[in-house]
Write a protein that holds these residues in place. Structure first.
Motif, PDB file in Angstrom:
ATOM      1  N   ILE A  55       0.833  -1.202   0.000  1.00  0.00           N
ATOM      2  CA  ILE A  55       0.000   0.000   0.000  1.00  0.00           C
ATOM      3  C   ILE A  55       0.869   1.254   0.000  1.00  0.00           C
ATOM      4  O   ILE A  55       0.603   2.210  -0.741  1.00  0.00           O
ATOM      5  CB  ILE A  55      -0.966  -0.014   1.197  1.00  0.00           C
ATOM      6  CG1 ILE A  55      -2.037  -1.084   0.992  1.00  0.00           C
ATOM      7  CG2 ILE A  55      -1.619   1.352   1.401  1.00  0.00           C
ATOM      8  CD1 ILE A  55      -2.903  -1.324   2.201  1.00  0.00           C
ATOM      9  N   ALA A  56       1.913   1.252   0.804  1.00  0.00           N
ATOM     10  CA  ALA A  56       2.796   2.423   0.867  1.00  0.00           C
ATOM     11  C   ALA A  56       3.512   2.652  -0.462  1.00  0.00           C
ATOM     12  O   ALA A  56       3.605   3.793  -0.937  1.00  0.00           O
ATOM     13  CB  ALA A  56       3.805   2.258   1.992  1.00  0.00           C
ATOM     14  N   SER A  57       4.009   1.588  -1.078  1.00  0.00           N
ATOM     15  CA  SER A  57       4.737   1.764  -2.338  1.00  0.00           C
ATOM     16  C   SER A  57       3.805   2.199  -3.471  1.00  0.00           C
ATOM     17  O   SER A  57       4.182   3.030  -4.299  1.00  0.00           O
ATOM     18  CB  SER A  57       5.475   0.488  -2.709  1.00  0.00           C
ATOM     19  OG  SER A  57       4.560  -0.563  -2.934  1.00  0.00           O
ATOM     20  N   GLY A  58       2.589   1.679  -3.517  1.00  0.00           N
ATOM     21  CA  GLY A  58       1.642   2.116  -4.541  1.00  0.00           C
ATOM     22  C   GLY A  58       1.228   3.568  -4.362  1.00  0.00           C
ATOM     23  O   GLY A  58       1.147   4.326  -5.328  1.00  0.00           O
ATOM     24  N   THR A  59       0.987   3.959  -3.118  1.00  0.00           N
ATOM     25  CA  THR A  59       0.618   5.342  -2.832  1.00  0.00           C
ATOM     26  C   THR A  59       1.756   6.297  -3.163  1.00  0.00           C
ATOM     27  O   THR A  59       1.540   7.365  -3.755  1.00  0.00           O
ATOM     28  CB  THR A  59       0.222   5.482  -1.355  1.00  0.00           C
ATOM     29  OG1 THR A  59      -0.832   4.561  -1.066  1.00  0.00           O
ATOM     30  CG2 THR A  59      -0.232   6.885  -1.029  1.00  0.00           C
ATOM     31  N   LEU A  60       2.967   5.918  -2.798  1.00  0.00           N
ATOM     32  CA  LEU A  60       4.123   6.771  -3.105  1.00  0.00           C
ATOM     33  C   LEU A  60       4.367   6.873  -4.606  1.00  0.00           C
ATOM     34  O   LEU A  60       4.762   7.934  -5.096  1.00  0.00           O
ATOM     35  CB  LEU A  60       5.370   6.243  -2.402  1.00  0.00           C
ATOM     36  CG  LEU A  60       5.415   6.485  -0.893  1.00  0.00           C
ATOM     37  CD1 LEU A  60       6.639   5.803  -0.282  1.00  0.00           C
ATOM     38  CD2 LEU A  60       5.446   7.968  -0.594  1.00  0.00           C
ATOM     39  N   THR A  61       4.117   5.797  -5.338  1.00  0.00           N
ATOM     40  CA  THR A  61       4.284   5.837  -6.798  1.00  0.00           C
ATOM     41  C   THR A  61       3.307   6.825  -7.421  1.00  0.00           C
ATOM     42  O   THR A  61       3.687   7.642  -8.265  1.00  0.00           O
ATOM     43  CB  THR A  61       4.077   4.438  -7.398  1.00  0.00           C
ATOM     44  OG1 THR A  61       5.008   3.532  -6.814  1.00  0.00           O
ATOM     45  CG2 THR A  61       4.249   4.455  -8.899  1.00  0.00           C
ATOM     46  N   LEU A  62       2.053   6.750  -7.015  1.00  0.00           N
ATOM     47  CA  LEU A  62       1.052   7.665  -7.558  1.00  0.00           C
ATOM     48  C   LEU A  62       1.355   9.110  -7.166  1.00  0.00           C
ATOM     49  O   LEU A  62       1.310  10.012  -8.006  1.00  0.00           O
ATOM     50  CB  LEU A  62      -0.339   7.282  -7.076  1.00  0.00           C
ATOM     51  CG  LEU A  62      -1.480   8.164  -7.572  1.00  0.00           C
ATOM     52  CD1 LEU A  62      -1.599   8.089  -9.083  1.00  0.00           C
ATOM     53  CD2 LEU A  62      -2.770   7.783  -6.904  1.00  0.00           C
ATOM     54  N   ALA A  63       1.689   9.341  -5.901  1.00  0.00           N
ATOM     55  CA  ALA A  63       1.978  10.699  -5.438  1.00  0.00           C
ATOM     56  C   ALA A  63       3.226  11.260  -6.116  1.00  0.00           C
ATOM     57  O   ALA A  63       3.242  12.430  -6.523  1.00  0.00           O
ATOM     58  CB  ALA A  63       2.149  10.711  -3.923  1.00  0.00           C
ATOM     59  N   ALA A  64       4.256  10.436  -6.250  1.00  0.00           N
ATOM     60  CA  ALA A  64       5.482  10.907  -6.898  1.00  0.00           C
ATOM     61  C   ALA A  64       5.246  11.220  -8.368  1.00  0.00           C
ATOM     62  O   ALA A  64       5.766  12.218  -8.892  1.00  0.00           O
ATOM     63  CB  ALA A  64       6.584   9.857  -6.753  1.00  0.00           C
ATOM     64  N   GLY A  65       4.453  10.408  -9.044  1.00  0.00           N
ATOM     65  CA  GLY A  65       4.150  10.675 -10.452  1.00  0.00           C
ATOM     66  C   GLY A  65       3.363  11.959 -10.637  1.00  0.00           C
ATOM     67  O   GLY A  65       3.682  12.774 -11.504  1.00  0.00           O
ATOM     68  N   GLN A  66       2.330  12.159  -9.826  1.00  0.00           N
ATOM     69  CA  GLN A  66       1.531  13.379  -9.934  1.00  0.00           C
ATOM     70  C   GLN A  66       2.350  14.609  -9.562  1.00  0.00           C
ATOM     71  O   GLN A  66       2.243  15.653 -10.203  1.00  0.00           O
ATOM     72  CB  GLN A  66       0.288  13.285  -9.060  1.00  0.00           C
ATOM     73  CG  GLN A  66      -0.752  12.344  -9.607  1.00  0.00           C
ATOM     74  CD  GLN A  66      -1.969  12.227  -8.718  1.00  0.00           C
ATOM     75  OE1 GLN A  66      -1.913  12.524  -7.530  1.00  0.00           O
ATOM     76  NE2 GLN A  66      -3.064  11.773  -9.281  1.00  0.00           N
ATOM     77  N   LEU A  67       3.167  14.488  -8.530  1.00  0.00           N
ATOM     78  CA  LEU A  67       4.001  15.610  -8.114  1.00  0.00           C
ATOM     79  C   LEU A  67       5.053  15.940  -9.166  1.00  0.00           C
ATOM     80  O   LEU A  67       5.302  17.119  -9.457  1.00  0.00           O
ATOM     81  CB  LEU A  67       4.660  15.297  -6.772  1.00  0.00           C
ATOM     82  CG  LEU A  67       5.398  16.434  -6.084  1.00  0.00           C
ATOM     83  CD1 LEU A  67       4.395  17.502  -5.654  1.00  0.00           C
ATOM     84  CD2 LEU A  67       6.168  15.930  -4.894  1.00  0.00           C
ATOM     85  N   ALA A  68       5.656  14.915  -9.743  1.00  0.00           N
ATOM     86  CA  ALA A  68       6.682  15.147 -10.762  1.00  0.00           C
ATOM     87  C   ALA A  68       6.083  15.798 -12.000  1.00  0.00           C
ATOM     88  O   ALA A  68       6.694  16.692 -12.594  1.00  0.00           O
ATOM     89  CB  ALA A  68       7.365  13.839 -11.128  1.00  0.00           C
ATOM     90  N   VAL A  69       4.900  15.385 -12.401  1.00  0.00           N
ATOM     91  CA  VAL A  69       4.262  16.006 -13.561  1.00  0.00           C
ATOM     92  C   VAL A  69       3.856  17.443 -13.241  1.00  0.00           C
ATOM     93  O   VAL A  69       3.997  18.338 -14.065  1.00  0.00           O
ATOM     94  CB  VAL A  69       3.041  15.175 -14.022  1.00  0.00           C
ATOM     95  CG1 VAL A  69       2.194  15.932 -15.014  1.00  0.00           C
ATOM     96  CG2 VAL A  69       3.498  13.868 -14.626  1.00  0.00           C
TER      97      VAL A  69
END
Length: 160
Positions: A55-69
């Motif tokens: 759950i933590a890795s999936g959430t961080l992936t989504l947050a990092a992708g949205q933040l990076a974009v």
């Protein structure tokens, strides 16, 4: 009773399509979460620990992708990140639409056409949902227009 069944079928298919489009952007984070969770479970984290890590890795992936974009100024970096999220969603959309089209479409060629259109639509939806937080950056010509002098009539209207 037959009409009631048809209405419920249409509502069910519509709900299923809405769920597919709503969850399209989460294909890459789900893959990352499953991979990290399975890896953690194989290395002895236990069921609860693997679930938390997933759950933590999936959430961080989504947050990092949205933040990076959202924060990136480079168009190439935005395209790469957007493609990293949109391609798995398009692949998942292709397989879902292909599976659903096997129910009522007898021709293999038409199933492929519908599946390809589904892949494009679902991949585009994932791309759009990822880039919704991205701020549009002004181009160089727009910046020059911003710094242009005010027209004479507007400047005269603001004076007391």
């Amino acid at each position: 009773m037959l009409a009631f069944g048809l209405v419920l079928n249409i509502l069910g298919i519509g709900l299923f399509c809405w769920v597919i489009f709503a969850l399209a952007v989460y294909a890459l984070p789900l893959f990352v979460a499953l991979s990290a969770g399975i890896l953690a479970y194989r290395h002895g984290a236990g069921v609860f620990g693997a679930l938390l890590i997933g759950i933590a890795s999936g959430t961080l992936t989504l947050a990092a992708g949205q933040l990076a974009v959202a924060l990136s100024r480079s168009l190439i970096l935005r395209v790469v990140i957007g493609a990293a999220f949109a391609v798995p969603a398009a692949i998942a959309g292709y397989h879902v639409v292909f599976g659903l089209s096997q129910i009522g479409v007898p021709s293999l060629a038409w199933r492929e056409v519908f599946a390809s259109l589904g892949a494009v639509c679902i991949g585009g939806t994932a791309w759009t949902r990822l880039t919704v937080f991205a701020e549009t950056r002004p181009s160089e010509s727009a910046v020059m227009v911003e710094n242009a002098p005010e027209p004479v009539l507007r400047a005269a209207a603001h004076e007391p």
